[in-house]
Write a protein that holds these residues in place. Structure first.
Motif: not given
Length: 338
Positions: A23-27
């Motif tokens: 996800t963009e969060q873990n990226l």
């Protein structure tokens, strides 16, 4: 994000799979981790770009190791080994950060390259063609960008360090990959850049800016150079910013043959990296091999046979002279005895 789901197989046995989600969060978390580890901005951008490239290719499929191996095979078909390995390294780094080491895959084995690929080797003549075409099109900024990279050997990501202050001083202090080095700006380039700055009313900060006033980035330059190659008559695959740095390295090394000095100028920590930049082309290797003269041709054999014939004739002449001398000595000895 990690979820556990149950799937019933053909034998009606229940197997549990861990569903891995990117996800963009873990990226974003991965990005901050690389920043804390003092990775360069260019490295961070590339790693994130490569992980997103995998996500686009995967198209929402369940992420398992076999799926990543399929992506590895896709990379092998589409990219050079070194490029594919760099993309695998980006994804492997992300997987390790997430605590998913079981998904990591091995890089491709790569044989040490003996010479440069001539199809990607930009010559000085082709470089001049690009400059002339940029001048013809009235693209002064692109022409100066190419000249600055090629005349100083800087990385395209280091171009923002070419500031108005650096041009006036004749040197730029580059801070890249946790290392500082001084880049000298040749006097001729310095004069041209000063004239450009005066026309553009640039008195401070980065010299190369977009129309909106932001710093020119790698993508802007890459696209502009590719477009320029189409009308300059230079093979498109040879035209990219980093190839200008290679041309600088080859020219610098041929002038002084000092590999250690070149490594310092390029900002390399390991001299083996610098050797790649000065690698000879296949044609140069071929020319050297042809000059070794270790294969006998028919003409060589004829020449050698001719030499042997002349040596035999000289030896016969010498033997005749020796025989005459001995006969003469024997005749004189007989007269004395009488």
């Amino acid at each position: 994000a990690v979820k556990t789901i149950s799937v019933e197989n053909e034998e009606e046995k229940i197997m549990e799979y861990i569903q891995y989600e990117i996800t963009e969060q873990n990226l974003e978390a991965y990005k901050h981790n690389m920043m804390e580890n003092e990775k360069s901005l260019a490295t961070i951008e590339k790693y994130l770009r490569d992980v997103r490239s995998f996500c686009r290719w995967n198209q929402g499929e369940v992420i398992v190791r076999t799926r990543i191996l399929e992506w590895k095979n896709h990379l092998a078909r589409e990219y050079a080994v070194s490029s594919a390995n760099s993309m695998l390294a980006a994804l492997n780094g992300f997987l390790s950060f997430q605590g998913w080491p079981e998904l990591r895959v091995k890089p491709f084995r790569q044989q040490k390259q003996l010479y440069r690929d001539p199809e990607r080797d930009l010559s000085r003549k082709e470089y001049i063609q690009l400059l002339e075409e940029a001048k013809k099109q009235g693209d002064e900024r692109l022409k100066l960008v190419m000249e600055t990279i090629c005349a100083t050997g800087i990385r395209v990501s280091e171009l923002p360090f070419i500031t108005a202050e650096a041009v006036r001083a004749g040197r730029a202090v580059v801070n890249c990959k946790n290392k500082k080095r001084v880049i000298f700006i040749p006097s001729k380039l310095q004069r041209i850049l000063k004239e450009y700055m005066k026309r553009k009313n640039i008195t401070e900060g980065a010299v190369f800016l977009t129309r909106t006033g932001t710093v020119l980035n790698r993508s802007n330059i890459w696209r502009a150079m590719k477009k320029l190659s189409q009308t300059a008559g230079v093979e498109c695959r040879k035209v990219f910013p980093h190839n200008l740095r290679h041309l600088f390295a080859k020219t610098f090394y041929s002038a002084g043959k000092d590999l250690a000095k070149l490594a310092d100028v390029l900002g390399h920590s390991h001299i083996e990296t610098t050797r790649i930049y000065i690698m000879e082309s296949g044609q140069e290797h071929e020319r050297i091999m042809e000059q070794l003269g270790l294969v006998e041709t028919d003409s060589d054999l004829f020449f050698l046979q001719g030499n042997r014939k002349r040596r035999r004739e000289k030896w016969k002449q010498l033997k005749r002279k020796l025989l005459k001398r001995r006969k003469k000595q024997s005749a004189e000895e007989e007269r004395l005895l009488e």
